[in-house]
Design an enzyme around this catalytic site. Sequence first.
Site, short mmCIF file in Angstrom:
data_model
loop_
_atom_site.label_atom_id
_atom_site.label_comp_id
_atom_site.label_asym_id
_atom_site.label_seq_id
_atom_site.Cartn_x
_atom_site.Cartn_y
_atom_site.Cartn_z
N ASP A 14 0.83 -1.21 0.00
CA ASP A 14 0.00 0.00 0.00
C ASP A 14 0.86 1.25 0.00
O ASP A 14 0.49 2.28 -0.58
CB ASP A 14 -0.91 -0.01 1.24
CG ASP A 14 -2.24 0.68 0.99
OD1 ASP A 14 -2.47 1.16 -0.13
OD2 ASP A 14 -3.06 0.72 1.92
N HIS A 207 -7.86 -1.28 8.99
CA HIS A 207 -6.83 -0.70 8.11
C HIS A 207 -7.18 0.78 7.92
O HIS A 207 -8.16 1.10 7.26
CB HIS A 207 -6.88 -1.48 6.79
CG HIS A 207 -6.06 -0.93 5.67
ND1 HIS A 207 -5.04 -1.66 5.09
CD2 HIS A 207 -6.13 0.22 4.96
CE1 HIS A 207 -4.51 -0.96 4.09
NE2 HIS A 207 -5.15 0.18 3.98
N HIS A 209 -6.23 4.88 7.06
CA HIS A 209 -5.40 5.93 6.47
C HIS A 209 -5.55 7.16 7.36
O HIS A 209 -6.47 7.25 8.15
CB HIS A 209 -5.84 6.21 5.03
CG HIS A 209 -5.40 5.13 4.07
ND1 HIS A 209 -4.63 5.38 2.97
CD2 HIS A 209 -5.62 3.79 4.07
CE1 HIS A 209 -4.40 4.24 2.33
NE2 HIS A 209 -4.99 3.26 2.96
N CYS A 240 -4.07 6.60 -2.10
CA CYS A 240 -5.03 5.78 -2.81
C CYS A 240 -5.23 6.44 -4.17
O CYS A 240 -5.65 7.60 -4.24
CB CYS A 240 -6.35 5.71 -2.05
SG CYS A 240 -7.59 4.75 -2.92
MG MG Z 1 -5.07 1.23 1.93
#
Ligand code: MG
Length: 310
Positions: A14, A207, A209, A240
């Site tokens: 990521d 998860h 951000h 992203c």
């Molecule tokens: Mg991600």
Amino acid sequence: MSQHVTIEDVTPRDGLQNEPTPVPLAQKLLLIQKLAAAGITHIQATSFVHPKWVPQLADADQLAKDLPPLPGVQYSALIPNLRGYERAVAAGIRHLEFVLSASESFNHRNLNRSLQESLALLEQVTQRALSDGVTLRVGFSVSFHCPFEGRISTQAVVKLARECRAIHPWRLALCDSDGMGFPNQVRDAVRALRDDLRMQNAEIALHFHDTYGRGLSNSLVGLEEGIREFDATTAGLGGCPYCPGASGNLATEDLVDLLHGLGYQTGIDLEKLLDAAEFALQFSSRPYQGHLLRAMRPGTCQKNELRPVP
Ligand code: MG
């Protein structure tokens, strides 16, 4: 309740997939070794998507083959379909994250197919995984907010979870891909998965951000609800590609610092993690996105912040 928290560091996947300049394979392997040296036991190493979509991870097959077999370290990779599954398993990965989205629009933009098509693929991949003895985690992108559809309801997450769990009761990861989720949404979603689907805390990972600085607040709520598995990226790398303005993932070092301060155990050495963060930061096209490195090693961040943004 367990005081041990598992961190899955997703920097090589990521974190690096959004960088404009691809990172050489040897450097990725060095980063992975530094993460492992810091005591990270779960590392998401890469993603088996079509190189046309994510050229930064076009070396997935070779990287997976070159991963150092380190005692106690579990590597995972992200897959969106059967082709990705086959490539990952052929390259030796036994723990995979099958990705789909909590919103129909994001599924189309990110994966180029409908949610129903993704669910059909999950079914195919599940059959193969069960016969191969491969473990899956199912990751829901945009579990709390979608850049195209706005706020995602808890009911939408529960509906998708119910459909996935009907295929097989794999563990689920709720991903706040654009960093716009709020703590009450996290609490509601976790409680709903437990209450409506009888899921256990150990079957749920989170998860986050940190686009709006909510990564730690959201993590804290997850912890209070009993969740003990979180994804993060060293130095807060990432973003992203379909979430305009999404800055990095929650920084692993910020999360570990909070966890240790609260009395949780992670098995991670914070100084060595900062070494890994310093190393990772050289691959970032942006200033440092986390907090801990700036607080504890200000010289490192200053150097990075003075670099011209390409
Ligand atoms: Mg991600």
